[in-house]
Design a protein around this motif. Sequence first.
Motif, PDB file in Angstrom:
ATOM      1  N   ALA A 150      -8.057  -7.793   4.587  1.00 32.64           N
ATOM      2  CA  ALA A 150      -6.999  -7.412   4.114  1.00 32.64           C
ATOM      3  C   ALA A 150      -5.938  -8.604   4.656  1.00 32.64           C
ATOM      4  O   ALA A 150      -5.086  -8.790   3.627  1.00 32.64           O
TER       5      ALA A 150
ATOM      6  N   ASN B 277      -6.342 -11.683   2.754  1.00 31.00           N
ATOM      7  CA  ASN B 277      -6.020 -11.899   1.372  1.00 31.00           C
ATOM      8  C   ASN B 277      -4.433 -11.686   1.128  1.00 31.00           C
ATOM      9  O   ASN B 277      -4.048 -12.345   0.182  1.00 31.00           O
TER      10      ASN B 277
ATOM     11  N   THR C 116      -6.250  -6.424  -9.499  1.00 30.87           N
ATOM     12  CA  THR C 116      -7.518  -5.732  -9.157  1.00 30.87           C
ATOM     13  C   THR C 116      -8.609  -6.218  -9.958  1.00 30.87           C
ATOM     14  O   THR C 116      -9.685  -6.692  -9.609  1.00 30.87           O
TER      15      THR C 116
ATOM     16  N   ARG D  36     -10.096  -9.513  -9.868  1.00 28.15           N
ATOM     17  CA  ARG D  36     -10.893  -9.895  -8.691  1.00 28.15           C
ATOM     18  C   ARG D  36     -12.262  -9.312  -8.541  1.00 28.15           C
ATOM     19  O   ARG D  36     -12.973  -9.211  -7.398  1.00 28.15           O
TER      20      ARG D  36
ATOM     21  N   THR E 281      -9.327  -3.027   0.018  1.00 29.51           N
ATOM     22  CA  THR E 281      -8.157  -2.887  -1.021  1.00 29.51           C
ATOM     23  C   THR E 281      -7.140  -1.929  -0.458  1.00 29.51           C
ATOM     24  O   THR E 281      -6.002  -1.657  -1.100  1.00 29.51           O
TER      25      THR E 281
ATOM     26  N   GLU F 135      -4.942  -3.391   1.928  1.00 26.21           N
ATOM     27  CA  GLU F 135      -4.094  -4.054   1.130  1.00 26.21           C
ATOM     28  C   GLU F 135      -2.859  -3.190   0.489  1.00 26.21           C
ATOM     29  O   GLU F 135      -1.632  -3.681   0.534  1.00 26.21           O
TER      30      GLU F 135
ATOM     31  N   SER G  84      -4.725   1.133  -6.949  1.00 26.63           N
ATOM     32  CA  SER G  84      -5.529   0.111  -6.397  1.00 26.63           C
ATOM     33  C   SER G  84      -6.904   0.555  -6.201  1.00 26.63           C
ATOM     34  O   SER G  84      -7.917  -0.048  -6.441  1.00 26.63           O
TER      35      SER G  84
ATOM     36  N   THR H 233     -10.272  -0.642  -8.074  1.00 22.79           N
ATOM     37  CA  THR H 233     -11.610  -1.247  -7.289  1.00 22.79           C
ATOM     38  C   THR H 233     -12.897  -0.588  -7.686  1.00 22.79           C
ATOM     39  O   THR H 233     -13.732  -1.062  -7.962  1.00 22.79           O
TER      40      THR H 233
END
Length: 452
Positions: free
Chosen positions: A272, A275, A352, A355, A376, A379, A434, A438
Amino acid sequence: MMFGLALRSLRHRTGAFAAAFCATFFGGTLVMAFASLLDTAVADGVPAASRETLITMASVVGGWGLIMVAFSVTSTLSLAVRQRTDEIALLKSVGATPAQIRRMIVGEAAVLGLVGTLAAIVPALLGGRLVLDLLIETDQVAPGVEHAFGPLALTIGMAVTFAGSTFAALLTARRTTRMRVTETLLEAGTQGGRTSRKRVVFGILFLLLGANLAVVTATVMRDKGTDAMQTAGQTSIWVAVGFALLSPMLLRASAAMLAGPLAAAGAAGYLARHNLSGRAQQLSGALMPIILFTGIATGTLYMQRVDDAALAADGLLSTVEQENIKTLNFVVIGMLVLFAAIMLINTLIATTTDRRGEFAGQRLTGATPRQVLAVTGLEAAVLTVVGVAFGTVAALCTIVPFTIARTGEPLPDATPAIYAGVVAVAALLALITSLATTRRALHTPAVKAVAV
């Protein structure tokens, strides 16, 4: 040729351009809805007092909405182009000129702006009618006034969304086409990119403008009563916009400061932190609406609370003008906060979803879906903490000067429940969006996601 390529690119990459389309659609809806109040105001038979209220509402709320829309469209279009740096590098390597690439990017933005604006017409008509009904119900507009949706709404809506999309694309394309092929390939591989000098300069200018308004509110506007809202209300918006422009730098610095707590979370915390530093330019798109959401909502809500308390302490009853101001403030809050929330969800989904290949690579090297979700989630938590922190600073730039101007005290005697509610909404929006995006991305088999 490049316009035809732009059309094929839009058809092939609908997911990548979904965020930009949503920005133009919701932006067009917002701008045209309030611009329709101008069509209503200039119609025959509208009383002078009602006409003044309608023009004020359209100008103030629509003006701030225009700034938010331009900000959102530029952010999402920049994100869409950055996500395609590898594709642009490939076009350069096979001989595409900078002018051709610019025409392709601008062509894509022009199509999105046109389609988004046309799709927004019906929702804008309904939204403008709802705003007018609200004004009539609160006795700020005469009951007999009929809603009109005409040339002013359409012209302003087209000018803001279509022209704004095209201008944002020109700015983004200019930076991309100036880079050499090797630089473009490097940015595509690292997902990096430095914050431009112009962005830093404008961010600092907005912060200075906000600081100036804060000083004016606490000094020049002291003991001016409700009139102090004229400068105080703008302060949190300008400061929030300034922080939003500087968000990539703020995110990198915050990630470095939080390195210790993130390290305690193990491998998920390490990834995290990596990133957040390495993808700061991309993830800052989600940080911006959190700052705007927190700063504008908190600042305006507490400013109205302080004004209500000051009026009550003075033994004054609310006049029609003061009720107009209160309604205007709540409409501004509702409109800007709703748009900031949409911008946050929109940007997080786009970031997201892009990714999927990264998540697939992590899974192929042994990471479990639970561990990817943990990364995630961390993050999103950091984005929320950082966004709320700087949004709070922006809000205090309105709250403290206005409280001094109205009561002579630096802090308001108000419940913390308002602030807690704003923070809770920001955190829930960031975390739920998020994690949900994901989880959806993880449904795709890892081998297939890497191939895509």
